[in-house]
Motif scaffolding. Structure first.
Motif, PDB file in Angstrom:
ATOM      1  N   CYS A  34      51.749  28.313  32.645  1.00 30.70           N
ATOM      2  CA  CYS A  34      50.939  27.362  31.879  1.00 30.70           C
ATOM      3  C   CYS A  34      51.231  25.926  32.303  1.00 30.70           C
ATOM      4  O   CYS A  34      52.390  25.528  32.377  1.00 30.70           O
ATOM      5  CB  CYS A  34      51.216  27.539  30.388  1.00 30.70           C
ATOM      6  SG  CYS A  34      50.312  26.351  29.393  1.00 30.70           S
ATOM      7  N   PHE A  36      50.556  23.445  30.549  1.00 34.74           N
ATOM      8  CA  PHE A  36      50.686  22.622  29.340  1.00 34.74           C
ATOM      9  C   PHE A  36      52.014  22.821  28.623  1.00 34.74           C
ATOM     10  O   PHE A  36      52.347  22.073  27.718  1.00 34.74           O
ATOM     11  CB  PHE A  36      49.524  22.903  28.371  1.00 34.74           C
ATOM     12  CG  PHE A  36      48.169  22.698  29.004  1.00 34.74           C
ATOM     13  CD1 PHE A  36      47.823  21.456  29.524  1.00 34.74           C
ATOM     14  CD2 PHE A  36      47.259  23.738  29.093  1.00 34.74           C
ATOM     15  CE1 PHE A  36      46.576  21.256  30.118  1.00 34.74           C
ATOM     16  CE2 PHE A  36      46.018  23.546  29.681  1.00 34.74           C
ATOM     17  CZ  PHE A  36      45.672  22.309  30.204  1.00 34.74           C
ATOM     18  N   HIS A  37      52.738  23.866  28.973  1.00 37.19           N
ATOM     19  CA  HIS A  37      54.079  23.993  28.395  1.00 37.19           C
ATOM     20  C   HIS A  37      55.011  24.594  29.449  1.00 37.19           C
ATOM     21  O   HIS A  37      54.571  25.146  30.453  1.00 37.19           O
ATOM     22  CB  HIS A  37      54.055  24.806  27.087  1.00 37.19           C
ATOM     23  CG  HIS A  37      54.069  26.301  27.269  1.00 37.19           C
ATOM     24  ND1 HIS A  37      52.926  27.029  27.532  1.00 37.19           N
ATOM     25  CD2 HIS A  37      55.090  27.201  27.225  1.00 37.19           C
ATOM     26  CE1 HIS A  37      53.238  28.310  27.629  1.00 37.19           C
ATOM     27  NE2 HIS A  37      54.553  28.451  27.453  1.00 37.19           N
ATOM     28  N   CYS A  55      46.171  30.243  26.758  1.00 38.52           N
ATOM     29  CA  CYS A  55      47.620  30.334  26.917  1.00 38.52           C
ATOM     30  C   CYS A  55      48.202  30.942  25.650  1.00 38.52           C
ATOM     31  O   CYS A  55      47.988  30.424  24.554  1.00 38.52           O
ATOM     32  CB  CYS A  55      48.234  28.965  27.171  1.00 38.52           C
ATOM     33  SG  CYS A  55      50.049  29.066  27.135  1.00 38.52           S
ATOM     34  N   GLY A  57      51.314  31.147  25.112  1.00 37.60           N
ATOM     35  CA  GLY A  57      52.508  30.382  24.742  1.00 37.60           C
ATOM     36  C   GLY A  57      52.147  29.252  23.796  1.00 37.60           C
ATOM     37  O   GLY A  57      52.716  29.120  22.716  1.00 37.60           O
ATOM     38  N   CYS A  58      51.162  28.431  24.186  1.00 36.49           N
ATOM     39  CA  CYS A  58      50.781  27.334  23.275  1.00 36.49           C
ATOM     40  C   CYS A  58      49.607  27.726  22.390  1.00 36.49           C
ATOM     41  O   CYS A  58      49.178  26.930  21.561  1.00 36.49           O
ATOM     42  CB  CYS A  58      50.523  26.013  23.994  1.00 36.49           C
ATOM     43  SG  CYS A  58      50.197  25.994  25.725  1.00 36.49           S
TER      44      CYS A  58
END
Ligand SMILES: [Zn+2]
Length: 229
Positions: A34, A36-37, A55, A57-58
């Protein structure tokens, strides 16, 4: 199709995301780390069939537009311009749109001037008598005739053309408005001759064209102008 739809259609999410993320095949989808994280195990998925990303994760996702907005910190308009350029789609500039609008307004004005002209011929010319008789024979009063701006087009080849040219309109514009036609030999003349004229209005009351009917039994009985865009 709107510019946004066109850009969407010509944009491939996988190739957009690939510019930032190394993607690997995962069945029908693609997966990567990702952007973004921070993560070591990829939980960022791209779904080519849906043209979307997510994602886990986020727990965010979206389409190519939202990806670029988030990644580049752009607003929607900036993202649209960027993706349009990439897709080879031209965004009409404000000047272009204004010009288009002006052209449209002018076409309305031309048609409205023509409607007044036909209407005046119906009510006030000696030529218009047979058309007046026709309408009266079908129960149209003068009131309905003016309410609907019913009209009459004279039998001459260039009556309307002359009149509208005197009003400052060019032959080109009048052809575009559908009021004049060009013969194969290049002669340009009035489309409607010796016809009953019915203005066609759009929802806002602009005259966008004409329906015309013959006064006798000749064919075709009805002629319509091509409607202005
Ligand atoms: Zn993430």
């Amino acid at each position: 199709m709107s510019v946004i739809d066109e850009v969407k259609q010509k944009t491939d999410i996988a190739s957009i995301v690939s510019q930032y993320v190394t993607l690997k095949k995962a069945g029908r989808n693609l997966v990567g780390l990702c952007p973004f994280h921070d993560e070591r195990n990829p939980s960022f998925f791209v779904y080519p069939e849906q043209q979307s990303w997510h994602c886990f994760g986020c727990n965010t996702g979206g389409d190519a537009f939202s990806f670029i907005m988030k990644k580049e910190g752009l607003d929607f308009g900036e993202t649209l311009r960027l993706l349009a350029q990439r897709a080879g789609v031209t965004i009409p500039s404000r000047a272009g749109r204004d010009e288009e609008k002006e052209e449209k307004e002018r076409l309305y004005k031309i048609n409205e001037a023509a409607a007044r002209y036909f209407h005046n011929l119906l009510l006030n010319s000696s030529e218009g008598v047979k058309a007046r008789n026709y309408f009266q024979g079908r129960g149209f009063t003068d009131k309905t005739a003016s309410e609907f701006q019913l009209g009459y087009s004279s039998n001459k080849w260039d009556d309307l053309k002359k009149y509208l040219q005197e009003q400052g309109y060019t032959e080109d514009e009048l052809v575009k408005a559908g009021l004049l036609v060009e013969s194969e030999s290049g002669r340009i003349y009035d489309r409607f001759r010796n016809k009953l004229m019915f203005p066609i209005l759009d929802i806002k009351g602009h005259v966008i064209g004409f329906g015309a009917r013959v006064l006798d039994d000749s064919q075709p009985k009805y002629v319509n102008s091509p409607q202005t865009p």
